[in-house]
Scaffold this motif. Sequence first.
Motif, mmCIF file in Angstrom:
data_model
loop_
_atom_site.group_PDB
_atom_site.id
_atom_site.type_symbol
_atom_site.label_atom_id
_atom_site.label_comp_id
_atom_site.label_asym_id
_atom_site.label_seq_id
_atom_site.Cartn_x
_atom_site.Cartn_y
_atom_site.Cartn_z
ATOM 1 N N GLU A 136 0.861 -1.178 0.000
ATOM 2 C CA GLU A 136 0.000 0.000 0.000
ATOM 3 C C GLU A 136 0.898 1.229 0.000
ATOM 4 N N GLY A 137 0.619 2.155 -0.883
ATOM 5 C CA GLY A 137 1.441 3.350 -0.978
ATOM 6 C C GLY A 137 2.682 3.098 -1.819
ATOM 7 N N ALA A 138 3.583 4.059 -1.777
ATOM 8 C CA ALA A 138 4.791 3.997 -2.596
ATOM 9 C C ALA A 138 5.678 2.822 -2.183
ATOM 10 N N VAL A 139 6.294 2.200 -3.182
ATOM 11 C CA VAL A 139 7.277 1.147 -2.945
ATOM 12 C C VAL A 139 8.645 1.790 -3.150
ATOM 13 N N ALA A 140 9.362 1.973 -2.077
ATOM 14 C CA ALA A 140 10.642 2.680 -2.132
ATOM 15 C C ALA A 140 11.801 1.714 -1.953
ATOM 16 N N ALA A 141 12.956 2.136 -2.397
ATOM 17 C CA ALA A 141 14.217 1.448 -2.164
ATOM 18 C C ALA A 141 15.035 2.336 -1.232
ATOM 19 N N PRO A 142 16.063 1.810 -0.577
ATOM 20 C CA PRO A 142 16.864 2.641 0.319
ATOM 21 C C PRO A 142 17.401 3.912 -0.352
ATOM 22 N N ALA A 143 17.674 3.821 -1.646
ATOM 23 C CA ALA A 143 18.218 4.978 -2.361
ATOM 24 C C ALA A 143 17.143 5.919 -2.903
ATOM 25 N N GLY A 144 15.846 5.564 -2.752
ATOM 26 C CA GLY A 144 14.773 6.421 -3.257
ATOM 27 C C GLY A 144 13.758 5.621 -4.043
ATOM 28 N N PRO A 145 13.165 6.225 -5.083
ATOM 29 C CA PRO A 145 12.139 5.544 -5.872
ATOM 30 C C PRO A 145 12.655 4.228 -6.448
ATOM 31 N N SER A 146 11.774 3.230 -6.472
ATOM 32 C CA SER A 146 12.196 1.892 -6.889
ATOM 33 C C SER A 146 11.823 1.534 -8.325
#
Length: 102
Positions: free
Chosen positions: A42-52
């Motif tokens: 649910e919501g944005a799926v991010a990576a440690p460095a930012g957008p995935s």
Amino acid sequence: MAKLVVLYKTPKDTAAFDRYYSSTHIPLARKIPGLRSYDISEGAVAAPAGPSGVHLVATLTFASMEDLQKGLASPEGQTAAGDLANFADGGADLLMFETRDA
């Protein structure tokens, strides 16, 4: 336990993807024999460095890898897999693995 994780990459039209996924794909996937649980991000799926570049993550749980493979090979599993072409225009990566408590 065994899991199928589906990483749906960002589609051309996220609103259309979300509508179709909720109204059509989820009901198809829930019919896969042996499916124990099914959850989605649910919501944005991010990576440690930012957008995935991943729009949505789905996790399907089965009792065993054998059950997962049987479920995917079933007519219901084949219908759900075939449905990906109808909405996942950004592409999707499917990962299957067994799990254990750590």
